[in-house]
Design an enzyme around this catalytic site. Structure first.
Site, PDB file in Angstrom:
ATOM      1  CE  LYS A  67      -9.633  -8.718 -24.997  1.00 27.12           C
ATOM      2  NZ  LYS A  67      -8.770  -9.835 -24.885  1.00 27.12           N
ATOM      3  CG  ASP A  86     -12.292 -10.370 -22.124  1.00 23.53           C
ATOM      4  OD1 ASP A  86     -13.224 -10.043 -21.353  1.00 23.53           O
ATOM      5  OD2 ASP A  86     -11.136 -10.543 -21.722  1.00 23.53           O
TER       6      ASP A  86
END
Length: 178
Positions: A67, A86
């Site tokens: 991420k 996320d």
């Protein structure tokens, strides 16, 4: 800060500035980045047209996961197809593009890629920026500017998710009790 500004940074100094457990990651990242060529290395990453390849290069830095790598790639390295995944992005993907993702138990690299591919197939070379707009729309502080029908749809989906989680938890307890 620039790489040059970080040259004198120490683990202790960064901790004193409030970076806590992240301090050694910053020091190690600085050192590896210098070893790889510094600013020129980052400029090289900008020229790579494969966001997955850039992600792989960035996760070589200690403390950088998929991420964060995709955030850096999207916001700093001109990788408009990078999709940072996320919880919010996961919810968007489940609700809008592939409800079967609700059955997945964890965000493995394969599933992470699958979520990104859903955005890339829909938004093509602008997938990362579409992701950013949709991400912001998920945040409670921005909901009041969304159309009412979208707000209702998001609320209904969240309620269904909560009901499903409660039912799953109840079933798990029943299985453990027997």
């Amino acid at each position: 800060p620039t790489l040059e500004a970080l040259e004198a940074a120490t683990d202790r100094g960064l901790r004193e500035m409030g970076f806590g457990y992240r301090a050694p990651y910053l020091v190690e990242t600085r050192d590896l980045l210098q070893e790889l060529g510094g600013h020129e290395y980052l400029m090289h990453l900008r020229t790579i047209r494969d966001a997955d390849q850039v992600q792989e290069k960035l996760i070589e830095f200690k403390g950088v996961g998929r991420k964060v790598a995709d955030c850096v790639a999207l916001f700093s390295l001109d990788q408009a197809e990078a999709i940072p995944v996320d919880t919010h992005v996961w919810h968007i993907a489940c609700r809008e593009y592939d409800p079967s993702l609700n059955e997945v138990k964890s965000l493995t690299p394969t599933v992470y890629r699958r979520v990104g591919d859903l955005f890339r197939s829909r938004f093509s070379s602008h997938a990362g920026w579409a992701h950013s707009l949709l991400f912001v729309a998920e945040l409670p502080s921005f909901r009041n500017i969304l159309p009412e029908d979208i707000i209702v749809q998001m609320k209904e989906w969240r309620e269904q998710e909560q009901e499903k989680k409660a039912a799953d938890k109840k079933a798990k307890k029943a299985t453990q009790a027997s």
